[in-house]
Design a protein around this motif. Structure first.
Motif, PDB file in Angstrom:
ATOM      1  N   VAL A 213      39.668  35.861  43.135  1.00 59.44           N
ATOM      2  CA  VAL A 213      40.606  35.967  41.892  1.00 59.44           C
ATOM      3  C   VAL A 213      41.806  36.657  42.463  1.00 59.44           C
ATOM      4  CG1 VAL A 213      38.752  35.468  40.052  1.00 59.44           C
ATOM      5  CG2 VAL A 213      39.777  37.801  40.702  1.00 59.44           C
ATOM      6  N   ALA A 214      42.913  36.800  41.532  1.00 61.91           N
ATOM      7  CA  ALA A 214      44.240  37.242  41.957  1.00 61.91           C
ATOM      8  C   ALA A 214      44.724  38.328  41.006  1.00 61.91           C
ATOM      9  CB  ALA A 214      45.270  36.089  41.751  1.00 61.91           C
ATOM     10  N   ASN A 215      43.935  38.778  40.003  1.00 58.11           N
ATOM     11  CA  ASN A 215      44.349  39.902  39.164  1.00 58.11           C
ATOM     12  C   ASN A 215      43.012  40.393  38.498  1.00 58.11           C
ATOM     13  OD1 ASN A 215      44.183  38.570  36.434  1.00 58.11           O
ATOM     14  ND2 ASN A 215      45.861  37.402  37.356  1.00 58.11           N
ATOM     15  N   THR A 216      43.299  41.562  37.566  1.00 60.91           N
ATOM     16  CA  THR A 216      42.017  42.263  37.006  1.00 60.91           C
ATOM     17  C   THR A 216      41.585  41.483  36.071  1.00 60.91           C
ATOM     18  OG1 THR A 216      42.874  44.395  37.740  1.00 60.91           O
ATOM     19  CG2 THR A 216      41.378  44.326  35.747  1.00 60.91           C
ATOM     20  N   ASP A 217      42.715  40.743  35.176  1.00 62.48           N
ATOM     21  CA  ASP A 217      42.076  40.116  33.902  1.00 62.48           C
ATOM     22  C   ASP A 217      41.159  38.680  34.439  1.00 62.48           C
ATOM     23  OD1 ASP A 217      43.727  41.622  32.378  1.00 62.48           O
ATOM     24  OD2 ASP A 217      45.650  40.277  32.508  1.00 62.48           O
ATOM     25  N   ASP A 218      41.581  38.064  35.434  1.00 61.45           N
ATOM     26  CA  ASP A 218      40.645  36.969  35.866  1.00 61.45           C
ATOM     27  C   ASP A 218      39.467  37.587  36.522  1.00 61.45           C
ATOM     28  OD1 ASP A 218      42.772  35.445  35.117  1.00 61.45           O
ATOM     29  OD2 ASP A 218      43.567  35.037  37.171  1.00 61.45           O
ATOM     30  N   TRP A 219      39.506  38.680  36.944  1.00 64.40           N
ATOM     31  CA  TRP A 219      38.384  39.545  37.558  1.00 64.40           C
ATOM     32  C   TRP A 219      37.293  39.559  36.434  1.00 64.40           C
ATOM     33  CZ3 TRP A 219      36.262  44.661  36.975  1.00 64.40           C
ATOM     34  CH2 TRP A 219      35.260  44.740  37.887  1.00 64.40           C
ATOM     35  N   LEU A 220      37.544  40.073  35.289  1.00 64.90           N
ATOM     36  CA  LEU A 220      36.921  40.356  34.299  1.00 64.90           C
ATOM     37  C   LEU A 220      36.354  39.041  33.730  1.00 64.90           C
ATOM     38  CD1 LEU A 220      38.920  43.301  32.492  1.00 64.90           C
ATOM     39  CD2 LEU A 220      36.798  43.434  33.289  1.00 64.90           C
ATOM     40  N   THR A 221      37.072  38.215  33.567  1.00 64.36           N
ATOM     41  CA  THR A 221      36.762  36.629  32.957  1.00 64.36           C
ATOM     42  C   THR A 221      35.830  36.163  33.667  1.00 64.36           C
ATOM     43  OG1 THR A 221      38.972  36.431  32.013  1.00 64.36           O
ATOM     44  CG2 THR A 221      37.511  34.404  32.357  1.00 64.36           C
ATOM     45  N   ALA A 222      35.889  36.186  35.243  1.00 66.29           N
ATOM     46  CA  ALA A 222      34.890  35.619  36.025  1.00 66.29           C
ATOM     47  C   ALA A 222      33.432  36.192  35.937  1.00 66.29           C
ATOM     48  CB  ALA A 222      35.423  35.536  37.235  1.00 66.29           C
ATOM     49  N   ILE A 223      33.504  37.603  35.637  1.00 63.68           N
ATOM     50  CA  ILE A 223      32.339  38.217  35.664  1.00 63.68           C
ATOM     51  C   ILE A 223      31.607  38.015  34.210  1.00 63.68           C
ATOM     52  CG2 ILE A 223      31.242  40.438  35.522  1.00 63.68           C
ATOM     53  CD1 ILE A 223      33.432  41.505  37.323  1.00 63.68           C
ATOM     54  N   ALA A 224      32.630  38.132  33.326  1.00 62.36           N
ATOM     55  CA  ALA A 224      31.905  37.661  31.865  1.00 62.36           C
ATOM     56  C   ALA A 224      31.248  36.427  31.734  1.00 62.36           C
ATOM     57  CB  ALA A 224      33.018  37.905  30.879  1.00 62.36           C
ATOM     58  N   ALA A 225      31.864  35.390  32.678  1.00 60.13           N
ATOM     59  CA  ALA A 225      31.470  33.956  32.536  1.00 60.13           C
ATOM     60  C   ALA A 225      30.273  34.056  33.478  1.00 60.13           C
ATOM     61  CB  ALA A 225      32.678  33.007  32.950  1.00 60.13           C
ATOM     62  N   GLY A 226      29.811  34.810  33.979  1.00 56.53           N
ATOM     63  CA  GLY A 226      28.588  34.802  34.817  1.00 56.53           C
ATOM     64  C   GLY A 226      28.807  34.148  36.257  1.00 56.53           C
ATOM     65  N   ARG A 227      30.111  34.107  36.693  1.00 55.64           N
ATOM     66  CA  ARG A 227      30.175  33.793  37.998  1.00 55.64           C
ATOM     67  C   ARG A 227      29.804  34.394  39.139  1.00 55.64           C
ATOM     68  NH1 ARG A 227      36.060  31.375  38.827  1.00 55.64           N
ATOM     69  NH2 ARG A 227      35.121  30.375  40.339  1.00 55.64           N
ATOM     70  N   GLY A 228      29.817  35.791  38.756  1.00 53.45           N
ATOM     71  CA  GLY A 228      29.337  36.729  39.785  1.00 53.45           C
ATOM     72  C   GLY A 228      29.554  38.112  39.388  1.00 53.45           C
ATOM     73  N   ALA A 229      29.049  39.279  40.199  1.00 52.72           N
ATOM     74  CA  ALA A 229      29.266  40.724  39.874  1.00 52.72           C
ATOM     75  C   ALA A 229      30.480  41.086  40.675  1.00 52.72           C
ATOM     76  CB  ALA A 229      27.813  41.337  40.163  1.00 52.72           C
ATOM     77  N   GLY A 230      30.882  42.284  40.110  1.00 50.25           N
ATOM     78  CA  GLY A 230      31.984  43.149  40.633  1.00 50.25           C
ATOM     79  C   GLY A 230      31.634  44.286  41.143  1.00 50.25           C
ATOM     80  N   ALA A 231      32.656  45.049  42.012  1.00 49.21           N
ATOM     81  CA  ALA A 231      32.528  46.392  42.149  1.00 49.21           C
ATOM     82  C   ALA A 231      33.818  47.070  42.063  1.00 49.21           C
ATOM     83  CB  ALA A 231      31.997  46.783  43.628  1.00 49.21           C
ATOM     84  N   SER A 232      33.995  48.183  41.511  1.00 44.81           N
ATOM     85  CA  SER A 232      35.383  48.905  41.063  1.00 44.81           C
ATOM     86  C   SER A 232      35.182  50.340  41.054  1.00 44.81           C
ATOM     87  CB  SER A 232      36.045  48.276  39.839  1.00 44.81           C
ATOM     88  OG  SER A 232      37.475  48.734  39.758  1.00 44.81           O
ATOM     89  N   VAL A 233      36.127  51.031  40.334  1.00 46.03           N
ATOM     90  CA  VAL A 233      36.181  52.543  40.187  1.00 46.03           C
ATOM     91  C   VAL A 233      35.882  52.718  38.795  1.00 46.03           C
ATOM     92  CG1 VAL A 233      37.412  52.892  42.071  1.00 46.03           C
ATOM     93  CG2 VAL A 233      38.772  52.461  39.901  1.00 46.03           C
ATOM     94  N   ALA A 234      35.505  53.853  38.475  1.00 46.19           N
ATOM     95  CA  ALA A 234      35.160  54.365  37.041  1.00 46.19           C
ATOM     96  C   ALA A 234      36.409  54.289  36.082  1.00 46.19           C
ATOM     97  CB  ALA A 234      34.919  55.916  37.271  1.00 46.19           C
ATOM     98  N   SER A 235      37.566  54.404  36.601  1.00 49.32           N
ATOM     99  CA  SER A 235      38.737  54.232  35.850  1.00 49.32           C
ATOM    100  C   SER A 235      38.856  52.706  35.151  1.00 49.32           C
ATOM    101  CB  SER A 235      39.953  54.257  36.448  1.00 49.32           C
ATOM    102  OG  SER A 235      40.378  55.781  36.793  1.00 49.32           O
ATOM    103  N   THR A 236      38.412  51.799  35.998  1.00 46.99           N
ATOM    104  CA  THR A 236      38.380  50.519  35.590  1.00 46.99           C
ATOM    105  C   THR A 236      37.512  50.163  34.121  1.00 46.99           C
ATOM    106  OG1 THR A 236      38.618  49.663  37.826  1.00 46.99           O
ATOM    107  CG2 THR A 236      37.987  48.120  35.978  1.00 46.99           C
ATOM    108  N   ALA A 237      36.345  51.030  34.278  1.00 49.93           N
ATOM    109  CA  ALA A 237      35.523  50.911  33.054  1.00 49.93           C
ATOM    110  C   ALA A 237      36.078  51.408  31.861  1.00 49.93           C
ATOM    111  CB  ALA A 237      34.033  51.592  33.482  1.00 49.93           C
TER     112      ALA A 237
END
Length: 291
Positions: A213-237
Motif C-alpha cells: 500500500v502507499a500510506n498509513t490509511d490504506d495500511w490500516l484499511t487492508a489489515i482491518a479487511a483481513g488482507r494481512g497483518a502488519g508491523a509498526s511502532v508503538a506510536s502508530t498504536a
C-alpha cells in the motif's frame, strides 16, 4: 542557453503527472511547448531525464535524482517571493505518520509558548523523508535508517515495535506476538513511507506473501479487511487507533530509532531551537551528525 525556473516547473509537472499532455494542461501550455521545454532542459543538462521509450513515461535514474533538487530549488524560490512568510517565516515539520507519537502535542504546545514569533506547522507527507528531500518542509521526523544524502539527523528516542492484526483474527487474543506469528500469513507493507520491509524478518521466517500500500490509511484499511497483518511502532498504536485493527507488542523485533532530520544546506534559522526542544520533550540526548 541557461536553465530557467520555467524549465524546472515543466520538468516537475511531467514527473508528477507521468504524462506530457496532463503536464501541459496543468501548466496551461500546449503539449509541443512542454515537450520542447523538456528537450531544452535535457540538452542543457547533457543527460536524459525522462524515458520516452515505453508506453508509460518514466523518469530515468538521472531524472529521479534531479527531481528532488529541482523541487527544492522551486520551493526556495517561491518562499523567497512570499513577503508574508518573510515577516513570520513558519518552521515546517514533516512526518509520514505518527509524528513524535505521545510527544507531539507537548512539543507543539511548548513551541507555541516559547517561540510565538515562529509558527510551527506540522505536515503529514507520504514520502520516505516526509517531504524533506524535496524541499517541502524544513525538518522532518523520520523513523529507521536515514541514508538520504545531504541530511543531518538527531536521534531523539527509540520505540518498540508492535504487530497490527485484524481484530477478529485469533492472533488478536494473544498478549504479545512474534515475527514468526506474522510471517505465517500475508504481511501488509507501506512501501512509500513506511518503516517495515521484509528485511525485518530473519531469512528463514521471512514472509512469502505481501500486500503493498502507499500510506498509513490504506495500511490500516487492508489489515482491518483481513488482507494481512502488519508491523509498526508503538506510536502508530497510540496515534492511529482503528476499531478493525488490534495492536500487540512484537516481542522479538528490534526497537526503531526516531530521528529529527533537516537539510545541511541553508537550514531554517529556528531548526536548532526545534532540536533542543524536541530533545527536552522526549528526554533525549542523542548525538547529531550527517547521514
Amino acid at each position: 542557453m541557461s536553465i530557467e525556473l520555467r524549465h524546472l516547473r515543466c520538468f516537475l509537472a511531467i514527473a508528477e503527472e507521468s504524462n506530457v499532455t496532463r503536464a501541459a494542461a496543468r501548466l496551461g501550455l500546449t503539449q509541443p511547448s512542454v515537450s520542447r521545454t523538456l528537450a531544452s532542459l535535457e540538452k542543457r543538462m547533457g543527460v536524459r531525464l525522462v524515458d520516452r521509450s515505453t508506453h508509460h513515461l518514466a523518469l530515468t535514474a538521472e531524472g529521479r535524482a534531479f527531481r528532488d533538487k529541482a523541487a527544492a530549488a522551486v520551493a526556495a524560490f517561491d518562499e523567497a517571493l512570499d513577503t508574508g512568510r518573510l515577516r513570520r517565516r513558519p518552521l515546517r515539520l514533516g512526518h509520514a505518520w505518527s509524528a513524535l507519537g505521545p510527544y507531539t502535542t507537548p512539543l507543539l504546545r511548548r513551541w507555541q509558548r516559547e517561540h510565538p514569533d515562529t509558527p510551527l506547522e506540522l505536515l503529514r507527507i507520504d514520502d520516505r523523508t516526509a517531504g524533506l528531500a524535496r524541499g517541502e518542509v524544513d525538518a522532518a521526523v523520520l523513523r529507521g535508517p536515514v541514508d538520504t544524502p545531504g541530511l543531518v539527523t538527531e536521534l531523539l528516542f527509540t520505540e518498540p515495535r508492535v504487530a497490527a492484526v485484524p481484530s477478529d483474527d485469533p492472533l488478536a487474543a494473544r498478549a504479545s506476538l512474534t515475527l514468526a506469528d506474522l510471517g505465517a500469513g500475508p504481511v501488509v507493507l507501506n512501501t512509500v513511507s513506511g518503516l517495515t520491509t521484509p528485511d525485518l524478518w530473519p531469512e528463514e521466517i521471512r514472509p512469502t506473501a505481501t500486500v503493498t500500500v502507499a500510506n498509513t490509511d490504506d495500511w490500516l484499511t487492508a489489515i482491518a479487511a483481513g488482507r494481512g497483518a502488519g508491523a509498526s511502532v508503538a506510536s502508530t498504536a497510540q496515534m492511529h487507533a482503528h476499531r478493525g485493527v488490534t495492536y500487540r507488542p512484537l516481542s522479538d523485533a528490534p526497537s526503531a530509532p526516531v530521528f529529527l532530520a533537516w537539510r545541511s544546506a541553508s537550514p531554517h534559522p529556528a531548526v536548532r531551537q526545534l532540536v533542543a526542544l524536541a530533545r527536552a520533550v522526549a528526554g533525549s540526548t542523542g548525538p547529531a551528525g550527517p547521514r
